[in-house]
Design a protein around this motif. Structure first.
Motif, short mmCIF file in Angstrom:
data_model
loop_
_atom_site.label_atom_id
_atom_site.label_comp_id
_atom_site.label_asym_id
_atom_site.label_seq_id
_atom_site.Cartn_x
_atom_site.Cartn_y
_atom_site.Cartn_z
N LYS A 389 55.26 -61.24 -26.49
CA LYS A 389 54.39 -60.05 -26.47
C LYS A 389 53.93 -59.65 -25.07
N LYS A 390 54.59 -60.18 -24.03
CA LYS A 390 54.19 -59.88 -22.66
C LYS A 390 55.33 -59.22 -21.89
N ILE A 391 54.96 -58.57 -20.80
CA ILE A 391 55.91 -58.03 -19.84
C ILE A 391 55.70 -58.79 -18.54
N TYR A 392 56.79 -59.39 -18.04
CA TYR A 392 56.72 -60.20 -16.83
C TYR A 392 57.35 -59.44 -15.67
N GLN A 393 56.67 -59.49 -14.53
CA GLN A 393 57.17 -58.88 -13.30
C GLN A 393 57.63 -60.00 -12.38
N PHE A 394 58.98 -60.12 -12.25
CA PHE A 394 59.57 -61.20 -11.44
C PHE A 394 59.92 -60.68 -10.05
N ASP A 395 59.90 -61.61 -9.11
CA ASP A 395 60.39 -61.35 -7.76
C ASP A 395 61.58 -62.28 -7.52
N PHE A 396 62.78 -61.69 -7.39
CA PHE A 396 63.98 -62.50 -7.24
C PHE A 396 64.02 -63.21 -5.89
N ASN A 397 63.28 -62.74 -4.92
CA ASN A 397 63.30 -63.42 -3.62
C ASN A 397 62.63 -64.78 -3.71
N THR A 398 61.58 -64.87 -4.50
CA THR A 398 60.87 -66.14 -4.64
C THR A 398 61.09 -66.80 -5.99
N GLY A 399 61.51 -66.01 -7.01
CA GLY A 399 61.68 -66.55 -8.35
C GLY A 399 60.39 -66.74 -9.10
N VAL A 412 58.22 -57.37 -26.94
CA VAL A 412 58.45 -56.17 -26.13
C VAL A 412 59.96 -55.93 -26.07
N ASN A 413 60.36 -54.70 -26.45
CA ASN A 413 61.79 -54.38 -26.53
C ASN A 413 62.31 -53.65 -25.30
N THR A 414 61.54 -52.72 -24.73
CA THR A 414 62.03 -51.90 -23.62
C THR A 414 60.94 -51.72 -22.58
N VAL A 415 61.39 -51.49 -21.34
CA VAL A 415 60.52 -51.10 -20.23
C VAL A 415 61.22 -49.95 -19.51
N THR A 416 60.54 -48.80 -19.38
CA THR A 416 61.14 -47.59 -18.82
C THR A 416 60.21 -47.02 -17.77
N PHE A 417 60.72 -46.83 -16.54
CA PHE A 417 59.92 -46.27 -15.46
C PHE A 417 59.89 -44.74 -15.57
N SER A 426 56.32 -49.02 -22.15
CA SER A 426 56.86 -50.17 -22.88
C SER A 426 56.76 -49.91 -24.38
N SER A 427 57.79 -50.33 -25.10
CA SER A 427 57.80 -50.25 -26.56
C SER A 427 57.92 -51.64 -27.14
N SER A 428 57.36 -51.82 -28.34
CA SER A 428 57.27 -53.15 -28.90
C SER A 428 57.49 -53.10 -30.41
N ASP A 429 57.61 -54.30 -30.98
CA ASP A 429 57.73 -54.40 -32.43
C ASP A 429 56.41 -54.10 -33.14
#
Length: 571
Positions: A389-399, A412-417, A426-429
């Motif tokens: 039920k969360k949206i995670y913001q990752f940074d690939f440089n640091t992981g 959470v199914n989708t994230v659209t800018f 964001s859309s969810s179940d």
């Protein structure tokens, strides 16, 4: 007067000798009697012509074909009468021309193929008979005809009643011998002599224990394959001829002579190609950014493949890094990298050219989507929708996880800018839409209604003024993103069946058409200006048509993918 008296007299006056009447009678008696032998003539149908009775046929005047004028009135039968008389053999308009339809003579109206002619020719010279052209009759030695040719297509002779009875008796005898040998402990002695139907009848049905054992063995095989992938680690295979061309350019480089065909897009009409490299269903397809010379596909077999979409249509590279199916894939802005989100709880960042894994993210949670930040200087930022039920913001440089967005009540199914990447949706179940400011874990807009359904696929239009959402009540709903974020109820697209399936939606590059798949394998096209009208429907796949994508450069080409394991290309 005396002379006149000799010629006249009263009626009762007796004729005297020497009178004129007496002399006439005497003259008639003295003439010989003549008897004629001419037959009686039937004058019916005859006409009088120049004092003679002639037939109607004799009165015809045959018209000269070369005459320029006729000086008498002809009836129609004479005008239409055929030309009679001798014809010159070398005259084009003579009678001989009707018997000559070829420069070498007369050719009959019968056509034979070379195979049929050779067959009958060789049959005649070998067996003495052949089929007559234009009929079913035989010519030659018809007494020795067997109904076939030298090529061996003789008619199959039907079995007589005695032969059928003998065959049935032999079959029964073999069955009795087999039963006797089975009873004697020799079950395989006559297996190869039994009819095929009897072999089928001898195959026993599987018990529940045997079926459970087979299912367990299949699961163990899949688990072993997954362990092999994890033990071996992610890898890739290049299928092209060379990774560099003669000028040293990478195989990712788009062709320099490729230009955009037209600013206006046109509906596809025909099926031009099929890619069939995945052993299971295909979940998503993405064209290479910019020229679209390559196409990336994510399969439920755990493989990610990239295909040539312009020239040879071959598979260029296969990326093996997931032990289970791949849910989502996305390119970076320049296409040099892409991310894959799998059901094995791994998120991998790949180098598109070399096939090496740059970074792997595994937090022990299942993710359903992974989207890069649209800005070029933030291509290391990934937004991932999770099943927790969360949206995670990752940074690939640091992981590391830089931010968590936690307000949803379902996966959470989708994230659209939207709004120039300042916000995202964001859309969810939990059957809701939430709008967020990027980097701030507080929602700024919450859209929920009792009539809403879950929306597992969301796509923005190329102009960035609206988003379309695949609702699970068999319709596509539209939300305007400029100024106030609200629904545009006039732009609702219906006609397809998507209940229970996350069929992706997409736009044409000119924003003229909206397209989507459905669970019956069809691809639907609507006009953006007329949302109530389905302009085209294509039966694309046997299973679910889960994804559709329009080529960014070629204005009439569309790719579709389905759970039948195929990717089809339409033009």
């Amino acid at each position: 007067m005396d002379l006149l008296g000799n010629y006249g007299g009263s009626d009762d006056e007796e004729e005297r000798p020497g009178s004129p009447s007496a002399d006439a009678e005497l003259f008639k008696l003295s003439l010989p009697v003549q008897v004629t032998a001419a037959p009686n003539i039937d004058t019916a149908g005859r006409v009088l012509m120049e004092g003679k009775a002639v037939t109607e046929a004799e009165t015809r005047h045959y018209l000269d074909p070369k005459a320029r004028s006729v000086q008498y009135n002809l009836p129609y039968r004479d005008m239409a009468a055929p030309v009679v008389g001798p014809a010159h053999p070398f005259q084009k308009d003579g009678l001989a021309a009707g018997l000559k339809n070829h420069r070498a003579g007369h050719v009959e109206d019968t056509h034979l193929q070379s195979y049929a002619f050779d067959e009958q020719y060789n049959t005649y010279h070998s067996m003495g008979y052949a089929a007559a052209p234009g009929s079913q009759a035989l010519v030659g030695k018809t007494d020795a005809a067997q109904g076939g040719t030298v090529y061996g297509n003789a008619a199959k002779r039907r079995k007589t009643a005695e032969e059928k009875a003998a065959a049935a008796e032999r079959k029964q005898r073999l069955q009795q011998e087999a039963q006797a040998q089975v009873a004697a402990g020799q079950p395989f002695a006559l297996t190869n002599r039994l009819p095929w139907a009897e072999k089928q009848a001898q195959v026993p049905e599987l018990t529940e224990e045997q079926r459970a054992h087979i299912a367990k063995a299949a699961e163990a095989k899949e688990a072993t394959a997954a362990e092999d992938v994890e033990a071996r680690g992610p890898t890739s295979f290049f299928h092209g001829k060379a990774d560099k061309d003669y000028q040293g350019r990478s195989w990712l480089a788009p062709p320099r002579d490729k230009k955009k065909e037209s600013d206006a897009c046109f509906l596809p009409k025909r099926w031009i190609h099929t890619w069939s490299g995945h052993t299971k269903g295909v979940n998503a397809i993405r064209f290479f950014p910019g020229a679209g010379q390559l196409m990336l596909s994510a399969g439920l077999d755990g493989k990610v493949k990239i295909w040539d979409a312009l020239g040879s249509y071959k598979c260029m590279r296969t990326y093996l890094g997931h032990s289970k199916g791949v849910k989502d894939i996305n390119f970076t802005n320049d296409g040099s990298k892409f991310v894959s989100v799998g059901y094995d709880k791994n998120i991998r960042l790949w180098d598109t050219e070399t096939g090496q894994v740059i970074t792997t993210l595994n937090t022990g949670k299942l993710y359903f989507c992974g989207v890069f930040h649209p800005e070029d200087d933030k291509q290391n930022v990934l937004m991932a929708g999770c099943a927790d039920k969360k949206i995670y913001q990752f940074d690939f440089n640091t992981g590391d996880v830089e931010q968590e967005y936690n307000y949803h009540l379902g996966a959470v199914n989708t994230v659209t800018f939207i709004d120039d990447a300042r916000r995202f949706v964001s859309s969810s179940d939990d059957k809701s839409l939430r709008v967020w400011e990027f980097g701030i874990p507080v929602q700024i807009k919450y859209i929920a209604d009792p009539s809403m359904h879950s929306m597992p696929a969301v796509t923005p239009n190329p102009a960035g003024t609206a988003i379309i959402c695949q609702s699970l009540d068999n319709q596509i709903v539209t939300y305007m993103t400029k100024d106030r974020f609200k629904q545009n109820r006039k732009k609702t697209f219906k006609g397809h069946n998507t209940a229970g399936y996350a069929c992706q939606v997409n736009f044409s590059p000119d924003s003229k058409y909206v397209m989507s798949g459905d669970f019956e394998g069809r691809a639907f096209f609507w006009e953006w200006a007329q949302p109530y009208k389905v302009v085209r429907t294509i039966k694309a796949h046997d299973g679910v048509c889960i994804g559709v994508a329009w080529h960014p450069m070629e204005s009439s080409k569309v790719a579709t993918c389905g759970w039948d394991g195929l990717i089809k290309y339409w033009d």
